[in-house]
Design an enzyme around this catalytic site. Sequence first.
Site, PDB file in Angstrom:
ATOM      1  N   ASP A  38       0.844  -1.191   0.000  1.00 57.14           N
ATOM      2  CA  ASP A  38       0.000   0.000   0.000  1.00 57.14           C
ATOM      3  C   ASP A  38       0.879   1.240   0.000  1.00 57.14           C
ATOM      4  O   ASP A  38       2.048   1.198   0.394  1.00 57.14           O
ATOM      5  CB  ASP A  38      -0.943   0.010   1.207  1.00 57.14           C
ATOM      6  CG  ASP A  38      -0.194   0.033   2.543  1.00 57.14           C
ATOM      7  OD1 ASP A  38       0.625  -0.872   2.768  1.00 57.14           O
ATOM      8  OD2 ASP A  38      -0.425   0.961   3.345  1.00 57.14           O
ATOM      9  N   GLU A  65      -0.190  -1.015   5.720  1.00 58.41           N
ATOM     10  CA  GLU A  65       0.863  -0.641   6.662  1.00 58.41           C
ATOM     11  C   GLU A  65       0.779   0.839   6.993  1.00 58.41           C
ATOM     12  O   GLU A  65       1.038   1.256   8.129  1.00 58.41           O
ATOM     13  CB  GLU A  65       2.237  -0.971   6.055  1.00 58.41           C
ATOM     14  CG  GLU A  65       3.425  -0.788   7.004  1.00 58.41           C
ATOM     15  CD  GLU A  65       4.012   0.615   7.001  1.00 58.41           C
ATOM     16  OE1 GLU A  65       4.853   0.919   7.861  1.00 58.41           O
ATOM     17  OE2 GLU A  65       3.626   1.423   6.125  1.00 58.41           O
TER      18      GLU A  65
END
Length: 365
Positions: free
Chosen positions: A71, A133
């Site tokens: 991400d 994350e």
Amino acid sequence: MQAAEILERLVGFPTVVGGPNGALIDWVADYLGAHGAKVTRLMGPEGDRENLFATLGDPSLPGYILSGHVDVVPAGEPDWLGDPFVLRQSGERLIGRGSCDMKGFVAAVLAAVPELSQMPLGAPIHIALSYDEEAGCRGVPHLLETLPDLCAAPLGCIVGEPSGLVPVLAHKGKAALRLSAAGVAGHSSRPDLGSNAIHALVPALAEAVALAGDLKDGPQDLRFEPPYSSLQVGTVSGGQALNIIPEQAEARIEARAIAGVDPREILSPLFEIPGVAAEWLASYPALALDADHPLAALSAAISGHAPLQAVSYGTEAGLFQQAGVASVICGPGDIGRAHKPEEYLTEAELSGAVEMVLALGRRLI
């Protein structure tokens, strides 16, 4: 495929934190499967984003994990000179959202896979890719829950966050919470007929400020800058207009804790404020790898750099450590470029990361 080509593919998937990542995982799973890796996809509870775990070699033997998140933070800044989700080269720079943090490391790992797959590995290499994350390490805990079913207890984990390919042995932990207060709206000329939610939130804010001050005189660890745990109120919101009694108010607060201090414990007094609701947003523990641990020596050998004792930012490495897997940070690029427009990784940094991964493989033959 060359590492830059793979990075171009990865950047082209706009896997913004909090959103789906299935197209990227599809591509990576197909690529790894084509090179003989055993691939497991792990759907998260959100239903639209996945972790991925893949193994080269015998998963019944203890091996090493190469870990990265796929991400990225949003790319809405006006200062981008091109589409942030189309990799663009300018001289040595490979520019795009996530190129440095941290799709560059993922691209380097994937670029090394064809050669790794031909090595007679005496210990397996695992590839762990996680989601969200950037929202407080929300994805990787679901992967770690299944780790005992995926492989033998690993010997260690290298988390490839940008560190200039310098191994990092320790980082601070973090916890974040939301405080909220409810009131009764009304005209500001009649405060007796309403209830001001912002006023209700003030005691909690004052307590947070006091806690932040106390931390400066608390436990110290000179490896970190600053050498103490910290707390800050990051956002405060509430109210509609100056002449309306606010019926809602909210604050978001974080604590960053040195190794040995629980960041949740720092914030726990804020759960005791009357009239204020508290809710955890995210947390992850500190990382602390002993300088004499074999993983420290291994990471130094394959990276060509002596380990750095500590950094103040946080990563998923603390969660791997908490799950019983010794961990170190070591990845290409500079953390100072992350979360900024025109984020980039250089070609030399990318090729250096590929060589580090291949060096790990050669040591496991």
